[in-house]
Design an enzyme around this catalytic site. Structure first.
Site, PDB file in Angstrom:
ATOM      1  N   LYS A 100      40.932  38.926  35.595  1.00 34.86           N
ATOM      2  CA  LYS A 100      41.877  39.994  35.911  1.00 34.86           C
ATOM      3  C   LYS A 100      42.865  40.067  34.760  1.00 34.86           C
ATOM      4  CE  LYS A 100      45.955  40.805  38.767  1.00 34.86           C
ATOM      5  NZ  LYS A 100      46.644  40.585  40.051  1.00 34.86           N
ATOM      6  N   GLY A 161      54.712  42.126  44.445  1.00 33.24           N
ATOM      7  CA  GLY A 161      55.547  41.371  45.376  1.00 33.24           C
ATOM      8  C   GLY A 161      56.623  42.168  46.085  1.00 33.24           C
ATOM      9  N   GLY A 188      51.852  45.412  45.466  1.00 39.32           N
ATOM     10  CA  GLY A 188      52.830  46.326  46.037  1.00 39.32           C
ATOM     11  C   GLY A 188      52.651  46.652  47.508  1.00 39.32           C
ATOM     12  N   ASN A 209      48.363  39.299  47.779  1.00 42.34           N
ATOM     13  CA  ASN A 209      48.775  37.903  47.845  1.00 42.34           C
ATOM     14  C   ASN A 209      50.064  37.773  48.649  1.00 42.34           C
ATOM     15  OD1 ASN A 209      49.475  35.237  47.432  1.00 42.34           O
ATOM     16  ND2 ASN A 209      49.014  35.227  45.277  1.00 42.34           N
TER      17      ASN A 209
END
Lengths: 259, 66
Positions: A100, A161, A188, A209
């Site tokens: 990534k 986040g 997001g 996450n």
């Protein structure tokens, strides 16, 4: 019915959930949340080993071997060269050739640097990596990344986040319309409704996450997100009704019984 | 031998190869990746990569991340 698989690189995935491994309260909760998510792709970061500490702080000891595809990220990189270096380190582990690309130039927003991201993607594709670049929700840069050979393109919904949800649904819709590789919303998202909205826009999957790891109950949230992905996906495939300005009765007015 | 490992200076005795450095820190058998003077090494290359004075070595691993 044909199984609705997600093809990325050489793999066919049953799950459209890619899950991150940071920020969980402890390894046990993390493992349970990963299990509940049914995600097949796990993301990691690459960092220096703490040579002072004898404790084994490798994240991999908490992950069941052979069950997942590892997607290391290049977080911490602010240039294409740094990202390429991290990618090569990640691949030398022998654990994965997926990467990534994540290149942030601004510490406050962590917004991706699309120009460096494109450069790194071009280099890493040539080196044989399966490249999934994280980028901004701009249709042009997403197209350019696809043309550079990205296996999937991962626009952010909002800054990493933040949990702000999809800030530009119009752009995401355009990106999906024009794409010939999977579009995965990365970063997001905050809750199941955000996830369902993303899937209804036609994206192929989501990478999350923080919204799972920092939920009050991460395991329950992993389940909720998994179900939202499935619901959103089916809603997209089923085809929603058109929006109308005014009401239309479900039973019609022809034989109204009180008249 | 004076080496720069993960950005800090370390004086290591009796190390000839990267494999020795990995062993010195008790990292053998763990999912570690090494880079020596900018060159990324696979584990197979560790025993054949000699360390030289003032070499810059990075020892990294996977950590939690999104």
């Amino acid at each position: 019915m044909k199984p609705d698989l997600l093809r990325i690189g050489d793999y066919e995935l049953r799950s459209r959930f890619l899950i991150g491994t940071g920020l969980f309260p402890n390894p046990y909760v993390q493992m349970e949340a990963i299990k509940a998510s049914e995600a097949e792709v796990l993301t990691f970061a690459i960092r220096r080993i703490n040579l002072e500490s004898s404790a084994d702080d490798s994240i991999l000891q908490h992950v069941e071997e052979g069950k997942h595809i590892f997607l290391p990220n290049t977080s911490g990189a602010s240039t294409a060269d740094e990202a390429v270096r991290i990618a090569r380190l990640a691949r030398a582990s022998g654990l994965s050739d997926w990467i990534k690309v994540e290149i942030s130039a601004n510490e406050r927003t962590l917004m991706p640097d699309p120009i460096e991201t494109l450069k790194a993607t071009e280099i890493l594709v040539k080196e044989g990596f399966t490249v999934l670049p994280y980028t901004s929700d701009d249709p042009v840069i997403c197209k350019r990344l696809e043309e550079a050979g990205a296996a999937a393109v991962m626009p952010g919904a909002a800054p990493i986040g933040t949990g702000l949800g999809i800030l530009n649904a119009y752009n995401l819709g355009l990106i999906v319309e024009e794409a010939h590789v999977p579009i995965i919303v990365d970063a997001g998202l905050g809750s199941a409704s955000d996830v369902a909205q993303a899937m209804e826009l036609g994206v192929s999957g989501v990478l999350m996450n923080t919204p799972v790891a920092k939920a009050r109950d991460p395991v329950m949230m992993a389940t909720a997100m998994k179900l939202a992905i499935q619901a959103g996906r089916q809603s997209y495939l089923a085809g929603r009704i058109a929006r109308k300005q005014y009401a239309s009765a479900s039973s019609g007015f022809d034989e109204f019984i009180l008249k | 031998m004076l080496l720069r490992i993960n950005g800090e200076e370390h004086e290591l005795r009796d190390v000839r190869t990267i494999l020795d450095v990995i062993e010195f820190f008790g990292l053998l058998g763990k999912p570690v990746v090494a880079e020596a003077d900018g060159k990324v090494l696979t584990a197979e290359q560790w025993p054949d990569t000699p360390v030289t004075a003032n070499m810059s070595i990075e020892l990294v691993h996977f950590v939690g991340g999104g």
